[in-house]
Scaffold this active site. Structure first.
Site, mmCIF file in Angstrom:
data_model
loop_
_atom_site.group_PDB
_atom_site.id
_atom_site.type_symbol
_atom_site.label_atom_id
_atom_site.label_comp_id
_atom_site.label_asym_id
_atom_site.label_seq_id
_atom_site.Cartn_x
_atom_site.Cartn_y
_atom_site.Cartn_z
ATOM 1 N N HIS A 138 41.470 45.198 28.374
ATOM 2 C CA HIS A 138 42.164 45.060 29.649
ATOM 3 C C HIS A 138 41.320 45.597 30.796
ATOM 4 O O HIS A 138 41.220 44.990 31.859
ATOM 5 C CB HIS A 138 43.515 45.784 29.587
ATOM 6 C CG HIS A 138 44.504 45.272 30.566
ATOM 7 N ND1 HIS A 138 44.877 45.962 31.677
ATOM 8 C CD2 HIS A 138 45.182 44.091 30.613
ATOM 9 C CE1 HIS A 138 45.772 45.247 32.366
ATOM 10 N NE2 HIS A 138 45.966 44.109 31.741
ATOM 11 N N HIS A 169 44.388 38.553 36.486
ATOM 12 C CA HIS A 169 45.703 38.742 37.117
ATOM 13 C C HIS A 169 45.772 37.953 38.414
ATOM 14 O O HIS A 169 44.760 37.519 38.941
ATOM 15 C CB HIS A 169 45.956 40.223 37.411
ATOM 16 C CG HIS A 169 45.956 41.043 36.171
ATOM 17 N ND1 HIS A 169 44.820 41.597 35.663
ATOM 18 C CD2 HIS A 169 46.960 41.349 35.312
ATOM 19 C CE1 HIS A 169 45.112 42.241 34.547
ATOM 20 N NE2 HIS A 169 46.404 42.098 34.291
ATOM 21 N N HIS A 207 47.215 37.169 28.672
ATOM 22 C CA HIS A 207 47.945 38.239 27.991
ATOM 23 C C HIS A 207 48.573 37.763 26.687
ATOM 24 O O HIS A 207 48.728 38.542 25.751
ATOM 25 C CB HIS A 207 48.977 38.852 28.935
ATOM 26 C CG HIS A 207 48.347 39.611 30.066
ATOM 27 N ND1 HIS A 207 47.950 39.004 31.237
ATOM 28 C CD2 HIS A 207 47.988 40.917 30.177
ATOM 29 C CE1 HIS A 207 47.398 39.912 32.028
ATOM 30 N NE2 HIS A 207 47.413 41.082 31.419
ATOM 31 N N HIS A 217 57.096 42.380 36.121
ATOM 32 C CA HIS A 217 55.883 42.826 35.440
ATOM 33 C C HIS A 217 55.219 43.994 36.160
ATOM 34 O O HIS A 217 54.931 45.038 35.583
ATOM 35 C CB HIS A 217 54.901 41.661 35.295
ATOM 36 C CG HIS A 217 53.501 42.120 35.045
ATOM 37 N ND1 HIS A 217 52.536 42.115 36.028
ATOM 38 C CD2 HIS A 217 52.921 42.669 33.954
ATOM 39 C CE1 HIS A 217 51.416 42.623 35.532
ATOM 40 N NE2 HIS A 217 51.624 42.956 34.275
ATOM 41 N N HIS A 225 54.911 48.358 35.200
ATOM 42 C CA HIS A 225 53.644 49.094 35.184
ATOM 43 C C HIS A 225 53.735 50.343 36.056
ATOM 44 O O HIS A 225 53.381 51.449 35.648
ATOM 45 C CB HIS A 225 52.518 48.219 35.750
ATOM 46 C CG HIS A 225 51.829 47.375 34.736
ATOM 47 N ND1 HIS A 225 50.837 47.855 33.928
ATOM 48 C CD2 HIS A 225 51.989 46.073 34.399
ATOM 49 C CE1 HIS A 225 50.404 46.885 33.132
ATOM 50 N NE2 HIS A 225 51.090 45.785 33.396
ATOM 51 N N PHE A 233 45.382 48.952 36.043
ATOM 52 C CA PHE A 233 44.964 48.001 35.022
ATOM 53 C C PHE A 233 43.893 48.570 34.089
ATOM 54 O O PHE A 233 43.875 48.273 32.906
ATOM 55 C CB PHE A 233 44.447 46.711 35.656
ATOM 56 C CG PHE A 233 45.555 45.808 36.155
ATOM 57 C CD1 PHE A 233 46.813 45.824 35.575
ATOM 58 C CD2 PHE A 233 45.326 44.933 37.207
ATOM 59 C CE1 PHE A 233 47.825 44.989 36.035
ATOM 60 C CE2 PHE A 233 46.332 44.094 37.664
ATOM 61 C CZ PHE A 233 47.577 44.119 37.084
ATOM 62 N N HIS A 252 54.328 43.910 27.661
ATOM 63 C CA HIS A 252 53.807 42.552 27.802
ATOM 64 C C HIS A 252 54.414 41.571 26.803
ATOM 65 O O HIS A 252 54.430 40.365 27.055
ATOM 66 C CB HIS A 252 52.277 42.532 27.775
ATOM 67 C CG HIS A 252 51.720 42.557 29.158
ATOM 68 N ND1 HIS A 252 51.546 41.417 29.914
ATOM 69 C CD2 HIS A 252 51.394 43.598 29.963
ATOM 70 C CE1 HIS A 252 51.102 41.754 31.113
ATOM 71 N NE2 HIS A 252 51.007 43.068 31.177
HETATM 72 CU CU1 C2O Z 1 47.038 42.726 32.524
HETATM 73 CU CU2 C2O Z 1 50.472 43.912 32.915
HETATM 74 O O1 C2O Z 1 48.659 43.591 32.998
#
Ligand code: C2O
Length: 583
Positions: A179, A200, A209, A327, A331, A348, A361
């Site tokens: 990642h 992203h 992902h 999403h 995070h 990230f 995810h």
């Molecule tokens: Cu690649 Cu939720 O991130």
């Protein structure tokens, strides 16, 4: 309840049985809330039961929905083989190519190099990955509902992953570094110097992902000798799953990570809107509204959900509603504010170091599947992207045998073909349309005093602003509010919400017709340190939910930043007719 007892865990010996799910099964939701498999039946009958390889499942199903056994046997030819890339000549640029591992460089966070290398071991041999035949569907369980046996297995698998040698590409940190490398600038796009590879804020988000989790799951399964092992999904879209799943907060567990916001540990309820509302019931209502909005109400075309196109040489031009919304929120909500960059989940580069990332995810991935196959299709007329620059975009991963493989987007569009499905759970947001707003008097008064948008833009958004935007002449059908050239400092957390004719003016409550949508991003690195995107928010349903708005010539838009300080400018705002939706 052990996930392996789900009725869809069909084995090869039962290839001809359809995947029926008795409605009395305790795992099933009330029929009204629960999307049955039947809605997906033409695909399901095949993929749930039998091996599929290069053939699309629909093609190999006879009219009775039985599996053509020849196709199934074709699928047994082995794990690897040549990928048949269809190259379609035409007006497009080129798809994003996989990174050149030997040129992997330094990833950075906030302009400083990450303190260790995020680069994977380089390998000469790259194999084009072919999806193996599916003998038994893996069923990813809801993380709040798993059995002690499941938790034990998962824990064991992660523990073994953590004990692998550091240079094994399947080890825990190497997996986390995937990642970091793909998201924090360790790679340039192949053949392009000085354009970061970034997965992203574009249409690559879901496919990248999905592949990432696919191999991660297979590695875990291999480590415990259980090829049916399936990752759990953090069911944050359901009130019963809106806390961090308990198995992740046991300090003695391999699933534990100390770099999380203490305020977000159970029983805290995830705040998908960053509204900081302290009333838990209101937060749940906000969350369900956000889910309804980003899955159903707010999107007019496939890119509004999936994210904007990204082609070779280009930079991300904006993530879809789900990526920007739930999403990003999860995070940031989990990331630890005591750490310099919100580690682990809040940035990230470090997100993959928390096992919870993959569980988060898995639910993001579930949203993609739900959106593709289960949600009302009248909202978005065409949910398929047929652009070859999408289908042929490719990534590299190490598989469960530590073999470096090249995968393409087109091979990951169907989760059943990839051999996994999700436990069926209520979707309480599915009908969570906000109540109709009827009192118009107050907003009429404010609208006459609000400035016109044209006098304010470009706008530096660091406080709440309210202004008028002209509607199109044609009236309400299929209008979209477009926020153009939103330029953000990518090293910062940025989030703002958009309200229309918000008469009660309480931005910590989102369960109302006036809430239109959101922009948000997780801090990350980008080539120019800023990224510019445009978002479109569908007004059609909002017009239905706000009384008498059709006759007005303007709407009153309120932008509410949820971040601190500067970091975002918006170039312009306008209302357009959407031709896609009109079809
Ligand atoms: Cu690649 Cu939720 O991130």
């Amino acid at each position: 309840m052990a996930f392996s007892h789900l009725p869809c865990a069909t084995t090869l010996s039962a290839v001809h049985s359809p995947c029926s799910r008795p409605s009395s099964h305790p795992l099933f939701a009330k029929p009204s809330h629960f999307l049955t498999h039947a809605k997906r039946s033409p695909r399901l009958q095949v993929s749930c039961a039998a091996a599929q390889n290069q053939n699309d499942s629909v093609d190999s199903t006879d009219p009775q929905g039985k599996v053509d056994r020849r196709n199934m046997l074709l699928g047994l030819g082995g794990l690897y083989g040549a990928t048949n890339l269809v190259s379609i000549p035409g007006v497009f640029a080129n798809p994003i190519q996989p990174p050149e591992l030997d040129k992997c460089g330094t990833a950075t966070v906030n302009d400083k190099p990450v303190e260790y290398s995020c680069c994977p071991p380089a390998t000469q041999r790259i194999i084009d990955y072919r999806l193996p035949p599916v003998f038994q569907m893996k069923i990813r369980p809801s993380a709040h509902r798993v059995s002690p046996e499941y938790i034990f297995k998962y824990n064991l698998a992660i523990d073994r992953m953590k004990r692998l040698p550091k240079d094994d590409p399947r080890s825990f940190m190497q997996q986390a570094n995937i990642h970091c490398a793909y998201c924090n600038g360790a790679y340039d796009q192949a053949g392009q110097s000085n354009v970061d590879l970034q997965v992203h804020n574009s249409w690559l988000f879901f496919p990248f992902h999905r592949w990432y989790l696919y191999f991660y799951e297979r590695i875990l399964g291999k480590l415990i000798g259980d090829p049916t092992f399936a990752l759990p999904f953090w069911n944050w879209d359901n009130p019963k799953g809106m806390t961090i799943p308990p198995m992740f907060v046991d300090p003695n567990s391999a699933l534990y990570d100390e770099k999380r916001d203490p305020a977000s540990l159970p029983p805290a309820v995830v705040d998908l809107g960053f509204t900081k509302n302290t009333d838990t019931l209101q937060v749940v209502a906000n969350n369900l509204t956000i889910m309804y909005n980003e899955m159903i109400r707010g999107n007019a075309n496939v890119y509004d959900f999936m994210g904007q196109p990204l082609r070779e040489g280009g930079e991300p031009k904006g993530g879809g509603s789900s990526e920007r919304g739930s999403h990003t929120a999860v995070h940031v909500w989990v990331g630890d504010p005591r750490q310099p960059n919100g580690e682990d989940l809040g940035n990230f580069y470090s997100a993959g170091r928390d096992s919870l990332f993959y569980c988060h995810h898995a639910n993001v991935d579930r949203m993609w599947t739900l959106w593709q196959y289960f949600l009302p299709s009248n909202k978005v007329p065409d949910k398929k992207i047929t652009d070859p620059d999408f289908l042929n975009a490719a990534f590299l991963f190490y598989d469960e045998n530590a073999q470096l493989v090249r995968v393409t987007v087109k091979d990951c569009l169907d989760n059943l073909r990839m051999g996994y499905d999700f436990e069926r759970i209520d979707l309480p947001w599915l009908d969570y349309r906000p109540p109709r707003q009827t009192a118009k008097a107050k907003i009429t008064r404010t609208s006459s005093t609000a400035p016109k948008a044209s006098t304010l833009f470009p706008l530096n958004l660091d406080q709440v602003v309210r202004f008028q935007v002209d509607k199109t002449k044609k009236g309400k059908a299929n209008e979209l509010l477009v926020l153009e050239n939103i330029t953000v400092d990518t090293s910062k957390l940025i989030k703002f919400d958009v309200f229309v004719n918000d008469e009660d003016d309480n931005a910590t409550e989102l369960d109302k017709a006036a809430y239109l949508g959101t922009y948000a991003q997780v801090p990350h690195r980008s080539t120019k340190k800023t990224e510019t995107s445009t978002i479109r928010l569908k007004l059609t349903d909002l017009y239905d939910d706000l009384a008498d708005i059709e006759d007005d010539e303007t709407i009153v838009v309120t932008l509410v930043p949820r971040h601190q300080g500067p970091g975002v400018t918006i170039g312009g705002i306008k209302i357009i007719e959407d031709s896609d939706t009109a079809k």
